[in-house]
Design an enzyme around this catalytic site. Structure first.
Site, PDB file in Angstrom:
ATOM      1  N   SER A  15     -11.243  -5.525   3.092  1.00 29.33           N
ATOM      2  CA  SER A  15     -12.200  -5.547   4.215  1.00 29.33           C
ATOM      3  C   SER A  15     -13.108  -4.317   4.181  1.00 29.33           C
ATOM      4  O   SER A  15     -14.288  -4.398   4.542  1.00 29.33           O
ATOM      5  CB  SER A  15     -11.477  -5.669   5.566  1.00 29.33           C
ATOM      6  OG  SER A  15     -10.841  -4.463   5.901  1.00 29.33           O
ATOM      7  N   ILE A  91      -1.303   6.171  -6.628  1.00 27.44           N
ATOM      8  CA  ILE A  91      -1.749   7.574  -6.636  1.00 27.44           C
ATOM      9  C   ILE A  91      -2.305   7.915  -8.013  1.00 27.44           C
ATOM     10  O   ILE A  91      -1.641   7.685  -9.034  1.00 27.44           O
ATOM     11  CB  ILE A  91      -0.577   8.503  -6.247  1.00 27.44           C
ATOM     12  CG1 ILE A  91      -0.138   8.171  -4.816  1.00 27.44           C
ATOM     13  CG2 ILE A  91      -0.978   9.969  -6.362  1.00 27.44           C
ATOM     14  CD1 ILE A  91       1.175   8.817  -4.407  1.00 27.44           C
ATOM     15  N   LEU A  92      -3.529   8.434  -8.032  1.00 24.13           N
ATOM     16  CA  LEU A  92      -4.168   8.775  -9.307  1.00 24.13           C
ATOM     17  C   LEU A  92      -3.649  10.125  -9.809  1.00 24.13           C
ATOM     18  O   LEU A  92      -3.400  11.036  -9.014  1.00 24.13           O
ATOM     19  CB  LEU A  92      -5.686   8.832  -9.117  1.00 24.13           C
ATOM     20  CG  LEU A  92      -6.351   7.492  -8.739  1.00 24.13           C
ATOM     21  CD1 LEU A  92      -7.791   7.719  -8.303  1.00 24.13           C
ATOM     22  CD2 LEU A  92      -6.283   6.503  -9.898  1.00 24.13           C
ATOM     23  N   ASN A 106     -11.482   8.698  -0.536  1.00 26.54           N
ATOM     24  CA  ASN A 106     -10.493   7.734  -0.054  1.00 26.54           C
ATOM     25  C   ASN A 106     -10.632   7.566   1.455  1.00 26.54           C
ATOM     26  O   ASN A 106     -11.017   8.505   2.156  1.00 26.54           O
ATOM     27  CB  ASN A 106      -9.083   8.277  -0.360  1.00 26.54           C
ATOM     28  CG  ASN A 106      -7.986   7.360   0.126  1.00 26.54           C
ATOM     29  OD1 ASN A 106      -8.052   6.144  -0.023  1.00 26.54           O
ATOM     30  ND2 ASN A 106      -6.960   7.938   0.744  1.00 26.54           N
ATOM     31  N   HIS A 108      -8.421   6.685   4.856  1.00 21.55           N
ATOM     32  CA  HIS A 108      -7.015   6.683   5.265  1.00 21.55           C
ATOM     33  C   HIS A 108      -6.917   6.394   6.767  1.00 21.55           C
ATOM     34  O   HIS A 108      -7.681   6.969   7.562  1.00 21.55           O
ATOM     35  CB  HIS A 108      -6.397   8.051   4.938  1.00 21.55           C
ATOM     36  CG  HIS A 108      -4.941   8.103   5.237  1.00 21.55           C
ATOM     37  ND1 HIS A 108      -3.996   7.472   4.439  1.00 21.55           N
ATOM     38  CD2 HIS A 108      -4.246   8.678   6.246  1.00 21.55           C
ATOM     39  CE1 HIS A 108      -2.795   7.669   4.956  1.00 21.55           C
ATOM     40  NE2 HIS A 108      -2.918   8.398   6.054  1.00 21.55           N
ATOM     41  N   ASP A 144      -3.340  12.242   0.075  1.00 21.69           N
ATOM     42  CA  ASP A 144      -4.112  12.266   1.331  1.00 21.69           C
ATOM     43  C   ASP A 144      -4.414  13.688   1.815  1.00 21.69           C
ATOM     44  O   ASP A 144      -4.291  13.994   3.008  1.00 21.69           O
ATOM     45  CB  ASP A 144      -3.354  11.498   2.434  1.00 21.69           C
ATOM     46  CG  ASP A 144      -3.108  10.044   2.048  1.00 21.69           C
ATOM     47  OD1 ASP A 144      -3.963   9.473   1.362  1.00 21.69           O
ATOM     48  OD2 ASP A 144      -2.078   9.485   2.435  1.00 21.69           O
TER      49      ASP A 144
END
Ligand code: GAR
Length: 188
Positions: A15, A91-92, A106, A108, A144
């Site tokens: 979305s 997770i990169l 990102n 969150h 994060d």
């Protein structure tokens, strides 16, 4: 004006991807969604990309190194300027972040630094927080944790449950993600 080329990484519903696509189609948009990458097969987000005729790839996540090498090839081939993680649940690695020299951001569903990781809405309700919200931040090698670009809050009502709060926060996510991209691209 040359539009910045964005790759959106997803894992499912998409979305946020959809709202970024909508924004990119506006007159004078600074960016275009050039590429969509999913670590999951047959998800709704890939169908959204197909419908909008955006190049999209399911890249099998057999392990982090193989996945990231394949993805880096796609990013370089398509000369991507910015990666937006939108519901991408992997997770990169530090190596990947270093190798891709442009920014990675990102979205969150919490007011970071509160509630990194999963189940953010449940945690906010359990702790009787007055506010929740969404954050767009730069991705670094810690979960994060990178520099915050934009954050917007929403009131948690006594009547809220995980489902209603999630819906309210998602609405904010759709509002702030494109704003954060513009902020990043124009340095204001
Ligand atoms: C969004 O709420 C996003 O913030 C969250 O997953 C959802 C994806 O929805 N991401 C994370 O929790 C990442 N840590 P979408 O696929 O409909 O955009």
């Amino acid at each position: 004006m040359v539009k910045k080329k964005i790759a959106v990484f997803i894992s499912g519903r998409g979305s946020n991807l959809k709202s970024l696509i909508n924004h990119s189609k506006k007159k004078n948009s600074l960016f275009k969604i050039d590429l969509v990458i999913s670590n999951n097969f047959n998800v709704k987000g890939l169908k959204i990309a197909n419908k909008s005729k955006i190049k999209n790839y399911y890249v099998k996540y057999s392990n982090k190194r193989i996945f990231e090498n394949r993805v880096l090839k796609l990013l370089n081939k398509n000369k991507i300027d910015l990666i937006c993680l939108a519901g991408f649940m992997k997770i990169l690695s530090k190596k990947f972040i270093k190798k891709f020299s442009s920014p990675i951001i990102n979205i969150h569903p919490s007011l970071l630094p509160k509630y990194k990781g999963l189940n953010t809405h449940m945690k906010a309700i359990k702790n009787k927080d007055k506010y929740s919200g969404a954050t767009v931040h730069i991705v670094n090698d810690k979960l994060d944790s990178g520099k915050i670009i934009i954050q917007e809050k929403v009131r948690i009502l006594k009547s809220d449950n995980e489902k209603t709060l999630k819906k309210k926060v998602l609405k904010i996510e759709h509002k702030i993600y494109s704003k954060a991209i513009i902020k990043l691209l124009t340095n204001y």
